[in-house]
Design a protein around this motif. Structure first.
Motif, PDB file in Angstrom:
ATOM      1  N   GLY A 265       1.182  -1.762  -0.269  1.00 28.63           N
ATOM      2  CA  GLY A 265      -0.077   0.013  -0.239  1.00 28.63           C
ATOM      3  C   GLY A 265       0.946   1.665   0.225  1.00 28.63           C
ATOM      4  N   PHE A 266       0.061   2.499  -0.139  1.00 31.37           N
ATOM      5  CA  PHE A 266       0.911   3.977  -0.297  1.00 31.37           C
ATOM      6  C   PHE A 266       1.993   3.763  -1.503  1.00 31.37           C
ATOM      7  N   GLY A 267       1.709   3.163  -2.161  1.00 27.74           N
ATOM      8  CA  GLY A 267       2.528   3.895  -3.468  1.00 27.74           C
ATOM      9  C   GLY A 267       4.082   2.632  -4.131  1.00 27.74           C
ATOM     10  N   ARG A 268       4.192   1.228  -2.919  1.00 25.77           N
ATOM     11  CA  ARG A 268       5.361   1.082  -2.627  1.00 25.77           C
ATOM     12  C   ARG A 268       5.449   0.308  -4.472  1.00 25.77           C
ATOM     13  N   THR A 269       4.532  -0.179  -5.366  1.00 19.40           N
ATOM     14  CA  THR A 269       4.644  -0.341  -6.207  1.00 19.40           C
ATOM     15  C   THR A 269       4.600   0.029  -7.449  1.00 19.40           C
ATOM     16  N   GLY A 270       4.346   1.412  -7.572  1.00 17.49           N
ATOM     17  CA  GLY A 270       4.450   2.187  -8.094  1.00 17.49           C
ATOM     18  C   GLY A 270       2.432   2.801  -8.477  1.00 17.49           C
ATOM     19  N   HIS A 334      -2.214  11.990   7.317  1.00 20.96           N
ATOM     20  CA  HIS A 334      -3.248  12.614   6.943  1.00 20.96           C
ATOM     21  C   HIS A 334      -1.618  13.421   5.737  1.00 20.96           C
ATOM     22  N   ALA A 335      -0.372  14.874   6.563  1.00 23.72           N
ATOM     23  CA  ALA A 335       0.398  14.739   5.993  1.00 23.72           C
ATOM     24  C   ALA A 335       1.096  14.251   5.125  1.00 23.72           C
ATOM     25  N   ASN A 336       1.234  12.919   5.602  1.00 22.44           N
ATOM     26  CA  ASN A 336       2.442  12.152   4.981  1.00 22.44           C
ATOM     27  C   ASN A 336       1.615  11.313   3.604  1.00 22.44           C
ATOM     28  N   VAL A 337      -0.036  11.369   3.600  1.00 20.82           N
ATOM     29  CA  VAL A 337      -0.700  10.770   2.473  1.00 20.82           C
ATOM     30  C   VAL A 337      -0.296  11.722   1.024  1.00 20.82           C
ATOM     31  N   GLN A 338      -0.800  12.916   2.177  1.00 18.34           N
ATOM     32  CA  GLN A 338      -1.036  14.483   1.044  1.00 18.34           C
ATOM     33  C   GLN A 338       0.020  14.771   0.374  1.00 18.34           C
ATOM     34  N   ALA A 339       1.688  14.391   0.587  1.00 17.05           N
ATOM     35  CA  ALA A 339       2.524  15.051   0.188  1.00 17.05           C
ATOM     36  C   ALA A 339       3.064  13.636  -0.169  1.00 17.05           C
ATOM     37  N   LEU A 340       2.617  12.567  -0.282  1.00 18.03           N
ATOM     38  CA  LEU A 340       2.613  11.120  -1.164  1.00 18.03           C
ATOM     39  C   LEU A 340       1.946  11.528  -2.619  1.00 18.03           C
ATOM     40  N   ARG A 341       0.766  12.260  -2.260  1.00 21.71           N
ATOM     41  CA  ARG A 341      -0.541  11.979  -4.085  1.00 21.71           C
ATOM     42  C   ARG A 341       0.421  13.938  -4.171  1.00 21.71           C
ATOM     43  N   VAL A 349       6.961   7.287  -8.578  1.00 23.31           N
ATOM     44  CA  VAL A 349       7.626   5.841  -8.380  1.00 23.31           C
ATOM     45  C   VAL A 349       7.430   4.923  -9.663  1.00 23.31           C
ATOM     46  N   ARG A 350       5.478   5.124 -10.272  1.00 25.93           N
ATOM     47  CA  ARG A 350       5.155   5.111 -11.824  1.00 25.93           C
ATOM     48  C   ARG A 350       5.989   4.695 -13.183  1.00 25.93           C
ATOM     49  N   GLU A 351       6.467   6.191 -12.795  1.00 26.48           N
ATOM     50  CA  GLU A 351       6.528   6.827 -14.286  1.00 26.48           C
ATOM     51  C   GLU A 351       7.977   6.589 -14.758  1.00 26.48           C
ATOM     52  N   GLU A 352       8.888   7.288 -13.680  1.00 19.93           N
ATOM     53  CA  GLU A 352      10.396   7.389 -13.040  1.00 19.93           C
ATOM     54  C   GLU A 352      11.562   6.329 -12.432  1.00 19.93           C
ATOM     55  N   THR A 353      10.864   6.645 -10.783  1.00 21.32           N
ATOM     56  CA  THR A 353      11.767   5.813 -10.462  1.00 21.32           C
ATOM     57  C   THR A 353      12.380   4.298 -11.294  1.00 21.32           C
ATOM     58  N   GLY A 354      11.022   3.803 -10.156  1.00 19.31           N
ATOM     59  CA  GLY A 354      10.470   2.102 -10.037  1.00 19.31           C
ATOM     60  C   GLY A 354      10.547   1.865 -11.900  1.00 19.31           C
ATOM     61  N   PRO A 355      10.681   2.355 -12.851  1.00 20.84           N
ATOM     62  CA  PRO A 355      10.725   1.468 -13.935  1.00 20.84           C
ATOM     63  C   PRO A 355      12.499   1.841 -14.224  1.00 20.84           C
ATOM     64  N   ALA A 426      13.583  -2.855  -1.087  1.00 17.60           N
ATOM     65  CA  ALA A 426      12.339  -2.014  -0.906  1.00 17.60           C
ATOM     66  C   ALA A 426      12.707  -0.315  -0.504  1.00 17.60           C
ATOM     67  N   PRO A 427      13.236   0.518  -1.133  1.00 21.08           N
ATOM     68  CA  PRO A 427      13.688   2.117  -0.423  1.00 21.08           C
ATOM     69  C   PRO A 427      12.880   2.523  -0.041  1.00 21.08           C
ATOM     70  N   PRO A 428      13.024   4.209   0.931  1.00 21.33           N
ATOM     71  CA  PRO A 428      12.294   4.812   0.316  1.00 21.33           C
ATOM     72  C   PRO A 428      11.906   5.374  -0.809  1.00 21.33           C
ATOM     73  N   LEU A 429      10.152   5.808  -0.754  1.00 22.00           N
ATOM     74  CA  LEU A 429       9.966   5.908  -2.389  1.00 22.00           C
ATOM     75  C   LEU A 429      10.729   7.229  -2.376  1.00 22.00           C
ATOM     76  N   VAL A 430      11.490   7.406  -2.121  1.00 18.30           N
ATOM     77  CA  VAL A 430      11.915   9.189  -2.728  1.00 18.30           C
ATOM     78  C   VAL A 430      13.191   8.934  -3.011  1.00 18.30           C
ATOM     79  N   ILE A 431      13.857   7.821  -3.002  1.00 20.49           N
ATOM     80  CA  ILE A 431      15.158   7.539  -3.530  1.00 20.49           C
ATOM     81  C   ILE A 431      15.767   8.679  -5.069  1.00 20.49           C
ATOM     82  N   SER A 432      16.617   8.662  -5.499  1.00 20.91           N
ATOM     83  CA  SER A 432      16.789   9.518  -7.107  1.00 20.91           C
ATOM     84  C   SER A 432      17.242   8.070  -8.049  1.00 20.91           C
TER      85      SER A 432
END
Ligand code: PMP
Length: 460
Positions: A265-270, A334-341, A349-355, A426-432
């Motif tokens: 949940g919350f973005g791990r798979t993109g 709330h602040a976390n989910v809002q920031a993720l969105r 993650v879906r478009e760039e760092t995941g692939p 499974a690193p943080p989703l903010v990894i560059s």
């Protein structure tokens, strides 16, 4: 820092004297001494010796937003000053929990407009077990009680969660599973699908569920529960045909379908949730971890509209926790989910760092002699240490090689986890992208060292 400054040796001594660690052989840990983590930022941790460590596991697959977000700590402080605690039991609510619920209904797949709060993944799973059984009570089918999970699935450490999970080393301690739980084999293509295409295997593995339902009797089965991708079981990614077939079977036999999205949940798979990656629609799904990115303990059970309406029709649901919908945890979530969105973190993650990760992960590890089944989706990935790639043969003493390899990674200040002989990340989703390159460089060096050690010890 508010903590007292002590030397590493002092901390170790005190830890050994007073602290019992989860999933740990205490005697052996105390002999070695713990590694003290003192602070963190982005994808990096620092230990008390000043080492900078790359966290390739986002803590325990939970720090999706990365470490050191001051905006989250400010939200926590503000909420604590305003309303540090109130419960949601007796006809009361509070702004933080209402706002979070509204936001979660927005990011959830359609048909999920209600959430029930917990403090952890395990509590989400136990809540779900009680909810599923209550659902069938209200429907007038109280004999539908059995929940089917999978071997090697992980659903937490509470009595319900550990029972539903398929970790036999957990079942061995404390007389688990409890009654009314059954398990089927996991959809691990590499091990079980040798003569089939992945697509054929996905359908065949889903049919194990049908076999189990027929064995127990559909009139006694309440739900099937699975992680979209098995996490602690070693990042077992089912073929694309698996979940749609599981869904078809659940519908055919009138059985609730539950996704445990605590890791996915919350973005791990993109995608926001793993079910969206695989294209299936559960009736209920459990979450925790990425909901607050681990900044505070909070979990949520997302209840589909049909189940929510049925529970509502049944009057009291006698279940809840002192801290269900805790205001400070809710405000931070709330602040976390809002920031993720709103910062586009999940989208990236879906478009760039995941692939990018998936491509580089495969390029990096496919070349090694004792690494196979190099796999991943979004920012969850793994490979398996194998004795013989051509024969798809695993090492004899399952887990021994994984531990050895994991220790080499740790020695190089990169945290990855060994689940048996699966090496997972499974690193943080903010990894560059640059951080992915650097992490994979260290990982490749670590695997080289591992293979060298194998040869030295005559194990390969
Ligand atoms: N379900 C899944 C899929 C998990 O991965 C975990 C934790 N790793 C849990 C449940 C239990 O969560 P917690 O440790 O927060 O109780």
């Amino acid at each position: 820092m508010t903590q007292q400054q002590r030397s590493t040796a002092q901390w170790r001594e005190l830890d050994a004297a007073h602290h019992l660690h989860p999933f740990t052989d205490t005697a052996s840990l105390n002999e070695q001494g713990v590694r003290m983590i003192t602070h963190a930022d982005g994808i990096y941790l620092w230990d008390s010796e000043g080492n900078k460590i790359t966290d390739g596991m986002a803590g325990l697959w939970c720090v999706n937003i990365g470490y050191g977000r001051k905006d989250l700590s400010e939200v926590a402080k503000r909420q604590m000053d305003e309303l540090a605690y109130y419960n949601t039991f007796f006809k009361t609510s509070h702004p933080a929990v209402v706002e979070l619920s509204r936001l979660l209904a927005e990011v959830a797949p359609t048909g999920f407009e209600h959430v029930f709060y917990t403090n952890s993944g395990s509590e989400s799973v136990d809540t779900m077990i009680r909810m599923v059984r209550r659902y069938w009570d209200v429907k007038g089918k109280p004999q539908k009680k059995t929940l089917i999970g999978r071997w090697n699935g992980y659903h937490g450490s509470t009595i319900g969660g550990a029972s539903l999970g398929g970790m036999s080393y957990m079942h061995e301690q404390g007389d688990l599973p409890i009654p009314g739980i059954a398990h089927i084999e996991q959809p691990w293509y590499y091990k079980h699908g040798k003569d089939m295409t992945p697509e054929e295997f996905g359908v065949a593995a889903a049919r194990w569920l049908e076999d189990k339902i027929l064995e127990i009797g559909a009139d006694k089965v309440a739900a099937f529960v699975g992680e979209p991708i098995q996490g602690a079981g070693g990042v077992i990614i089912p073929p694309s045909t698996y979940w749609p077939e599981v869904e078809r079977i659940c519908r055919k036999y009138d059985i609730l379908l539950v996704a445990d999205e605590v890791i996915c949940g919350f973005g791990r798979t993109g995608e926001w949730f793993g079910q969206q990656h695989f294209g299936f629609k559960p009736d209920i799904f459990t979450t925790a971890k990425g909901l607050s990115s681990g900044y505070l303990p909070i979990g949520a059970v997302f209840v589909g509209n049909d189940v929510a309406a049925t529970l509502a029709a049944g009057g009291d649901f006698n279940h809840g926790f002192t801290y269900s919908g805790h205001p400070v945890a809710a405000a931070v979530a709330h602040a976390n989910v809002q920031a993720l969105r709103d910062e586009g973190i999940v989208q990236r993650v879906r478009e760039e760092t995941g692939p990018y990760m998936q491509q580089r992960w495969r390029e990096t590890f496919s070349q090694f002699e004792h690494v196979d089944d190099v796999r991943g989706v979004g920012l969850i990935q793994a490979f398996t240490l194998v004795k013989d790639k051509a024969k798809r043969e695993l090492f004899d003493n399952w887990g021994e090689m994984g531990t050895m390899c994991r220790d080499i990674f740790f020695g190089n200040n990169l945290i990855m986890r060994a689940c048996g002989d699966h090496m997972v990340s499974a690193p943080p989703l903010v990894i560059s992208k640059a951080e992915i390159d650097s992490m994979l460089g260290t990982a490749a060096r670590s695997v080289e060292t591992f293979e060298k050690k194998l040869r030295e010890r005559g194990l390969a």
